[in-house]
Design a protein around this motif. Structure first.
Motif, short mmCIF file in Angstrom:
data_model
loop_
_atom_site.label_atom_id
_atom_site.label_comp_id
_atom_site.label_asym_id
_atom_site.label_seq_id
_atom_site.Cartn_x
_atom_site.Cartn_y
_atom_site.Cartn_z
N ALA A 207 5.19 -19.68 -10.89
CA ALA A 207 4.52 -19.78 -9.81
C ALA A 207 3.18 -20.89 -10.03
CB ALA A 207 3.81 -18.39 -9.34
N TYR A 208 2.99 -21.72 -9.31
CA TYR A 208 2.10 -22.68 -9.52
C TYR A 208 2.15 -23.45 -10.96
CZ TYR A 208 0.31 -21.24 -4.98
OH TYR A 208 -0.07 -20.79 -3.72
N GLY A 209 3.23 -23.65 -11.67
CA GLY A 209 3.46 -24.08 -12.87
C GLY A 209 3.08 -23.28 -14.12
N PHE A 210 2.55 -22.07 -13.74
CA PHE A 210 2.57 -20.82 -14.56
C PHE A 210 3.73 -19.87 -14.57
CE2 PHE A 210 -1.97 -22.15 -14.13
CZ PHE A 210 -2.59 -22.47 -15.14
N LYS A 211 3.84 -19.18 -15.45
CA LYS A 211 4.84 -17.89 -15.26
C LYS A 211 4.26 -17.10 -14.29
CE LYS A 211 8.42 -15.55 -16.40
NZ LYS A 211 8.24 -15.00 -15.07
N GLY A 212 5.38 -16.63 -13.19
CA GLY A 212 5.14 -15.88 -12.03
C GLY A 212 5.95 -14.64 -12.41
N GLY A 213 6.51 -14.17 -11.00
CA GLY A 213 7.18 -13.05 -11.03
C GLY A 213 6.95 -11.89 -10.04
N THR A 214 6.91 -10.71 -10.44
CA THR A 214 6.64 -9.81 -9.27
C THR A 214 5.17 -9.24 -9.26
OG1 THR A 214 8.96 -8.85 -9.85
CG2 THR A 214 7.30 -7.30 -8.73
N GLY A 215 4.59 -8.92 -8.09
CA GLY A 215 3.43 -8.60 -7.85
C GLY A 215 3.29 -7.70 -6.96
N THR A 216 2.36 -6.93 -6.61
CA THR A 216 2.11 -5.86 -5.63
C THR A 216 0.64 -5.51 -5.18
OG1 THR A 216 3.09 -3.80 -4.66
CG2 THR A 216 2.41 -3.89 -7.13
N SER A 217 0.37 -5.05 -4.22
CA SER A 217 -0.93 -4.66 -3.74
C SER A 217 -0.83 -3.75 -2.36
CB SER A 217 -1.96 -5.99 -3.41
OG SER A 217 -3.27 -5.50 -3.32
N SER A 218 -2.11 -3.20 -2.00
CA SER A 218 -1.88 -2.36 -0.88
C SER A 218 -3.31 -2.09 -0.42
CB SER A 218 -1.32 -0.81 -1.43
OG SER A 218 -2.31 -0.13 -2.02
N ARG A 219 -3.60 -1.76 0.73
CA ARG A 219 -4.73 -1.58 1.38
C ARG A 219 -4.60 -0.26 2.49
NH1 ARG A 219 -5.35 -5.05 -1.51
NH2 ARG A 219 -6.84 -7.00 -1.25
N THR A 220 -5.67 0.46 2.32
CA THR A 220 -5.88 1.63 3.29
C THR A 220 -6.79 1.37 4.41
OG1 THR A 220 -7.54 2.72 1.96
CG2 THR A 220 -5.53 3.43 1.22
N ILE A 221 -6.28 1.67 5.54
CA ILE A 221 -7.00 1.51 6.79
C ILE A 221 -7.10 2.56 7.55
CG2 ILE A 221 -6.50 -1.14 6.61
CD1 ILE A 221 -4.14 -0.47 8.40
N GLU A 222 -8.19 2.65 8.29
CA GLU A 222 -8.34 3.54 9.72
C GLU A 222 -7.95 2.80 10.82
OE1 GLU A 222 -9.41 6.68 9.42
OE2 GLU A 222 -9.66 6.62 7.26
N PHE A 223 -7.02 3.73 11.59
CA PHE A 223 -6.55 3.00 12.74
C PHE A 223 -6.56 4.15 13.72
CE2 PHE A 223 -3.67 1.46 16.13
CZ PHE A 223 -3.70 0.23 15.91
N ASP A 224 -7.54 3.87 14.96
CA ASP A 224 -7.64 5.15 15.91
C ASP A 224 -8.22 6.46 15.16
OD1 ASP A 224 -8.01 5.97 18.41
OD2 ASP A 224 -5.84 6.09 18.67
N ASP A 225 -9.19 6.23 14.19
CA ASP A 225 -9.66 7.48 13.25
C ASP A 225 -8.58 8.28 12.56
OD1 ASP A 225 -12.24 7.00 14.38
OD2 ASP A 225 -11.69 8.02 16.19
N ARG A 226 -7.45 7.49 12.21
CA ARG A 226 -6.42 8.04 11.53
C ARG A 226 -6.02 7.38 10.24
NH1 ARG A 226 -1.67 9.06 15.58
NH2 ARG A 226 -0.68 9.83 13.85
N PRO A 227 -5.67 7.70 9.08
CA PRO A 227 -5.41 6.76 8.00
C PRO A 227 -4.18 6.46 7.80
CG PRO A 227 -5.64 9.10 7.16
CD PRO A 227 -5.89 9.14 8.61
N TYR A 228 -3.91 4.96 7.47
CA TYR A 228 -2.74 4.35 7.27
C TYR A 228 -2.90 3.61 6.11
CZ TYR A 228 -1.60 6.04 11.86
OH TYR A 228 -1.26 6.86 13.17
#
Length: 373
Positions: free
Chosen positions: A187-208
């Motif tokens: 990736a971008y000329g550097f070693k790349g691979g697998t990556g991950t991330s997450s976000r928690t959000i409130e939607f209509d006062d409920r967590p998702y």
């Protein structure tokens, strides 16, 4: 079952200013019911009769991983630049859902991965598929090219490799960098691979939760931007000139437990374009930038014989902007996490190139120097 892995510094560990609140593991597995498994093959000495090493693998993502029957998941896809493959997308476009796992591997491993995943589904969901010969299986198989570091034309991926990834699917922390389908990626000329991330959000006062997994194999060095800083322009040394150009692709898989319909998930998948763009890529001509978004909500059983009506829950489009932003943030961070977790690869007597991983200390120094206070 949970994954026991050695943790490596990630973007937030290095103080990178990523926005948003992550889930417990800052991974796609923070979406309840979603599991990830890997099969990683690293052999620095070529196999008999071959000239190049084997460095490849398989990544498996399984929605509703604990279910003993296949559960349709509503989904949407987007093709930003189409120099790549993701099977099953025509049906997702028309039918709005898929069944079973998403499997990511190298370009020449798509056929074997598809074949092996079909057989795995027949065995895993025997009560469904071994009692009715008329049911068809169409798994989602995606790829990026690892032929710079891997003997891709040796077709080394086997059915056993794919099944090993599928059988290892688990919740919890997710390995990153040189693992699974991302083993031989750049990736971008550097070693790349697998990556991950997450976000928690409130939607209509409920967590998702929104979670992302990427197989990053895209971009050229001078495009690389991290935390808004064009660091790639200042890190031009140490990479062969041939690897300064766009030579690869990126697969982005977005999972959420928000109850979203296929047309909404297609729009969510499009936001991955902005996420990868934050790190600098314009979507090069030689890149396959292909994105999939799915929801684990509305978990109906098999649609065949389900009757004339289905009751579904659906979020309000007018409230989706924070979800779009969370997705963009996740994709941006997942790409950086993939690069930070990666390790140097190549440079043996059997290799044409050595691809170095990005240096954490140098990156941190550049960000301190160039990022506005």
């Amino acid at each position: 079952m949970t994954i026991n892995i050695t943790t490596k510094p990630r973007g937030r560990d290095l103080g990178l200013p990523f926005a948003g609140r992550t889930g417990t593991h800052n991974a796609i597995t923070d979406v309840s019911g979603v599991g990830v498994g890997f099969r990683t093959i690293i052999e620095d000495v070529p196999r008999s009769g071959r000239k190049r090493p084997v460095r490849t693998g398989v990544t498996a993502i399984l929605p509703h991983m604990h279910s003993e029957t296949p559960i349709p998941v509503y989904a949407g896809t987007h093709r930003f630049n189409g120099n790549g493959e993701m099977t099953g997308t025509h049906w997702i476009e028309d039918g709005g859902y898929f069944l079973g796992p998403v499997v990511i591997t190298n370009t020449h491993g798509v056929g074997m991965a598809h074949h092996a995943t079909v057989k795995w589904m027949i065995d895993r969901y025997a009560s469904t598929y071994q009692t009715d010969d008329f049911l068809w299986i169409m798994p989602v198989i995606a790829e990026t090219y690892d032929g710079v570091l891997n003997d891709i034309n040796g077709l080394h991926l086997t059915e056993a490799d794919v099944r090993a990834a599928l059988d290892s699917v688990a919740t919890g922390p997710v390995e990153e960098g040189n693992c699974g389908g991302g083993t031989g990626m750049i990736a971008y000329g550097f070693k790349g691979g697998t990556g991950t991330s997450s976000r928690t959000i409130e939607f209509d006062d409920r967590p998702y939760t929104v979670g992302v997994l990427v197989q990053a194999n895209h971009g050229q060095r001078d495009w690389l931007t991290i935390a808004g800083v064009p660091v790639g322009k200042h890190m031009q040394d140490g990479t062969p000139q041939s690897q300064m150009l766009e030579r690869g692709s990126i697969i982005v898989v977005i999972a959420t437990d928000l109850p979203m319909m296929p047309h909404q998930l297609k729009r969510l998948a499009r936001r991955a374009t902005i996420g990868i763009g934050r790190n600098g890529t314009p979507g090069g001509n030689n890149s396959g930038d292909i994105f999939l978004a799915f929801s684990t909500a509305n978990a109906h059983p098999m649609l065949y014989g389900s009757g004339g009506h289905l009751a579904v829950e659906m979020v309000n489009d007018e409230l989706l902007d924070p979800v779009y932003l969370a997705t963009v943030d996740c994709v941006e961070e997942a790409v950086v996490n993939a690069m930070l977790a990666a390790e140097d690869m190549g440079g043996t007597a059997y290799d044409r190139f050595k691809i170095s991983a990005i240096e954490h200390d140098r990156l941190a120094a550049l960000l301190r120097e160039l990022r506005p206070s």
